[in-house]
Design a protein around this motif. Sequence first.
Motif, PDB file in Angstrom:
ATOM      1  N   THR A  55       0.803  -1.220   0.000  1.00 33.74           N
ATOM      2  CA  THR A  55       0.000   0.000   0.000  1.00 33.74           C
ATOM      3  C   THR A  55       0.843   1.281   0.000  1.00 33.74           C
ATOM      4  O   THR A  55       0.277   2.378  -0.006  1.00 33.74           O
ATOM      5  N   HIS A  56       2.169   1.142  -0.011  1.00 30.75           N
ATOM      6  CA  HIS A  56       3.010   2.350   0.001  1.00 30.75           C
ATOM      7  C   HIS A  56       4.406   1.992  -0.483  1.00 30.75           C
ATOM      8  O   HIS A  56       5.221   1.466   0.258  1.00 30.75           O
ATOM      9  N   LEU A  66       1.304   3.905  -5.132  1.00 32.60           N
ATOM     10  CA  LEU A  66       2.466   4.777  -5.280  1.00 32.60           C
ATOM     11  C   LEU A  66       2.164   6.176  -4.753  1.00 32.60           C
ATOM     12  O   LEU A  66       1.362   6.909  -5.341  1.00 32.60           O
ATOM     13  N   PRO A  67       2.810   6.575  -3.658  1.00 35.67           N
ATOM     14  CA  PRO A  67       2.597   7.907  -3.106  1.00 35.67           C
ATOM     15  C   PRO A  67       3.526   8.940  -3.730  1.00 35.67           C
ATOM     16  O   PRO A  67       4.725   8.728  -3.842  1.00 35.67           O
ATOM     17  N   ASN A  68       2.951  10.061  -4.120  1.00 36.58           N
ATOM     18  CA  ASN A  68       3.729  11.178  -4.601  1.00 36.58           C
ATOM     19  C   ASN A  68       4.396  11.875  -3.425  1.00 36.58           C
ATOM     20  O   ASN A  68       3.962  11.731  -2.285  1.00 36.58           O
ATOM     21  N   VAL A  69       5.456  12.660  -3.695  1.00 34.29           N
ATOM     22  CA  VAL A  69       6.073  13.445  -2.626  1.00 34.29           C
ATOM     23  C   VAL A  69       6.133  14.940  -2.939  1.00 34.29           C
ATOM     24  O   VAL A  69       6.068  15.762  -2.037  1.00 34.29           O
ATOM     25  N   ASN A  70       6.241  15.301  -4.237  1.00 35.68           N
ATOM     26  CA  ASN A  70       6.323  16.710  -4.630  1.00 35.68           C
ATOM     27  C   ASN A  70       6.039  16.821  -6.121  1.00 35.68           C
ATOM     28  O   ASN A  70       5.788  15.814  -6.793  1.00 35.68           O
ATOM     29  N   THR A  71       6.088  18.048  -6.642  1.00 37.00           N
ATOM     30  CA  THR A  71       5.818  18.265  -8.067  1.00 37.00           C
ATOM     31  C   THR A  71       6.737  17.431  -8.949  1.00 37.00           C
ATOM     32  O   THR A  71       6.294  16.835  -9.936  1.00 37.00           O
ATOM     33  N   ALA A  72       8.014  17.364  -8.586  1.00 38.60           N
ATOM     34  CA  ALA A  72       8.999  16.682  -9.433  1.00 38.60           C
ATOM     35  C   ALA A  72       8.714  15.194  -9.592  1.00 38.60           C
ATOM     36  O   ALA A  72       9.112  14.593 -10.591  1.00 38.60           O
ATOM     37  N   SER A  73       8.044  14.598  -8.628  1.00 40.35           N
ATOM     38  CA  SER A  73       7.815  13.149  -8.711  1.00 40.35           C
ATOM     39  C   SER A  73       6.496  12.779  -9.375  1.00 40.35           C
ATOM     40  O   SER A  73       6.210  11.592  -9.578  1.00 40.35           O
ATOM     41  N   ILE A  74       5.676  13.748  -9.756  1.00 44.41           N
ATOM     42  CA  ILE A  74       4.383  13.442 -10.380  1.00 44.41           C
ATOM     43  C   ILE A  74       4.569  12.598 -11.636  1.00 44.41           C
ATOM     44  O   ILE A  74       3.921  11.556 -11.804  1.00 44.41           O
ATOM     45  N   GLU A  75       5.456  13.050 -12.515  1.00 47.92           N
ATOM     46  CA  GLU A  75       5.631  12.335 -13.792  1.00 47.92           C
ATOM     47  C   GLU A  75       6.191  10.938 -13.586  1.00 47.92           C
ATOM     48  O   GLU A  75       5.873  10.016 -14.346  1.00 47.92           O
ATOM     49  N   LYS A  76       7.038  10.767 -12.574  1.00 43.66           N
ATOM     50  CA  LYS A  76       7.581   9.437 -12.293  1.00 43.66           C
ATOM     51  C   LYS A  76       6.459   8.483 -11.851  1.00 43.66           C
ATOM     52  O   LYS A  76       6.379   7.336 -12.309  1.00 43.66           O
ATOM     53  N   VAL A  77       5.611   8.961 -10.954  1.00 43.72           N
ATOM     54  CA  VAL A  77       4.473   8.148 -10.500  1.00 43.72           C
ATOM     55  C   VAL A  77       3.601   7.753 -11.692  1.00 43.72           C
ATOM     56  O   VAL A  77       3.276   6.575 -11.887  1.00 43.72           O
ATOM     57  N   ILE A  86      -5.053  10.839  -1.536  1.00 43.60           N
ATOM     58  CA  ILE A  86      -4.219  12.032  -1.427  1.00 43.60           C
ATOM     59  C   ILE A  86      -3.058  11.657  -0.512  1.00 43.60           C
ATOM     60  O   ILE A  86      -3.247  11.328   0.657  1.00 43.60           O
ATOM     61  N   GLY A  87      -1.851  11.663  -1.060  1.00 43.22           N
ATOM     62  CA  GLY A  87      -0.740  11.249  -0.228  1.00 43.22           C
ATOM     63  C   GLY A  87       0.593  11.196  -0.987  1.00 43.22           C
ATOM     64  O   GLY A  87       0.598  11.229  -2.211  1.00 43.22           O
ATOM     65  N   GLU A  88       1.750  11.195  -0.311  1.00 48.88           N
ATOM     66  CA  GLU A  88       1.662  11.110   1.129  1.00 48.88           C
ATOM     67  C   GLU A  88       1.730  12.511   1.732  1.00 48.88           C
ATOM     68  O   GLU A  88       2.530  13.331   1.301  1.00 48.88           O
ATOM     69  N   ILE A  89       0.883  12.734   2.704  1.00 53.30           N
ATOM     70  CA  ILE A  89       0.791  14.027   3.362  1.00 53.30           C
ATOM     71  C   ILE A  89       0.980  13.798   4.863  1.00 53.30           C
ATOM     72  O   ILE A  89       0.956  12.659   5.321  1.00 53.30           O
ATOM     73  N   GLY A  90       1.169  14.872   5.621  1.00 51.36           N
ATOM     74  CA  GLY A  90       1.293  14.644   7.056  1.00 51.36           C
ATOM     75  C   GLY A  90       2.158  15.656   7.760  1.00 51.36           C
ATOM     76  O   GLY A  90       2.273  16.817   7.338  1.00 51.36           O
ATOM     77  N   LEU A  91       2.793  15.185   8.838  1.00 48.05           N
ATOM     78  CA  LEU A  91       3.654  16.037   9.660  1.00 48.05           C
ATOM     79  C   LEU A  91       4.971  15.314   9.916  1.00 48.05           C
ATOM     80  O   LEU A  91       4.976  14.109  10.196  1.00 48.05           O
ATOM     81  N   ASP A  92       6.057  16.048   9.817  1.00 41.88           N
ATOM     82  CA  ASP A  92       7.379  15.491  10.099  1.00 41.88           C
ATOM     83  C   ASP A  92       8.176  16.521  10.887  1.00 41.88           C
ATOM     84  O   ASP A  92       8.569  17.564  10.353  1.00 41.88           O
TER      85      ASP A  92
END
Length: 259
Positions: A10-11, A40-51, A96-102
């Motif tokens: 799932t991730h 597949l969780p996205n992390v930022n704009t740059a990884s959208i196309e990879k996903v 919608i992910g991955e989102i959260g707090l770090d």
Amino acid sequence: MPDPYILTDTHTHIYYHVDTSTLDEQVQRCFDKNIHRLFLPNVNTASIEKVLGAVKSYPDNCFPMLGLHPCDVKDNYKKELANIETAIANHKIYAIGEIGLDLYWDKTTLSIQQDAFRIQVAWAKQLGLPIDIHCREAFDELFELLEELKDDKLFGVLHCFTGTLAQAHKAISLGFALGIGGVVTYKKAGLDIVVKELDLQHIVLETDAPYLAPVPFRGKPNESSYLYHIAEKVADLHQISIEEVANITTANSQRIFGI
């Protein structure tokens, strides 16, 4: 002969290998272990196309989610969110992910992390989608946010759960399944004790590849085929077959992600 069972990761960030032979090799090793569903969780704009590239290569096995990772919430986060929102409008996604707090890397960005989280939760509610939450050293802050945002449209997965039994029950009470990964195989982590006490209806399996490889690969790059070892550990903890673990956790993932 059909496969005896289907496991679901799932991730996984397997899309880091898009457009390389490594992606094909890793996906084939997944198939060899009955792992046929990869979220597949996205992390930022740059990884959208990879996903999206990995999804295009394996449309029956790879399912995208899009969001802004809390470690990527920086001064330009509103622009990043706008880019991701545009991508969401143009593609079928399952969370919608991955989102959260770090708060492990940078405590000074807490307020903008919280703002980004609220914005993305609103997207999820509007679209009827689950959220996939990253939380590192921020359980108290996260639970406070979830209590604030709680309603019948808030649900999803608390990814890479490594908390206490009390924190597990809190997350479950707020409508979240727990993403159990390689840490459950680490002897001194204590997650095995927690997972042993949890009803399997409340967990899904994940690798978070290429991070947090399970034993016997700890310290090496992780990959989605290693999900088998996580499932094996959960089966051992609950004294049931790996097939039963696969059936329950894959059904849970289907319920959450709608596919």
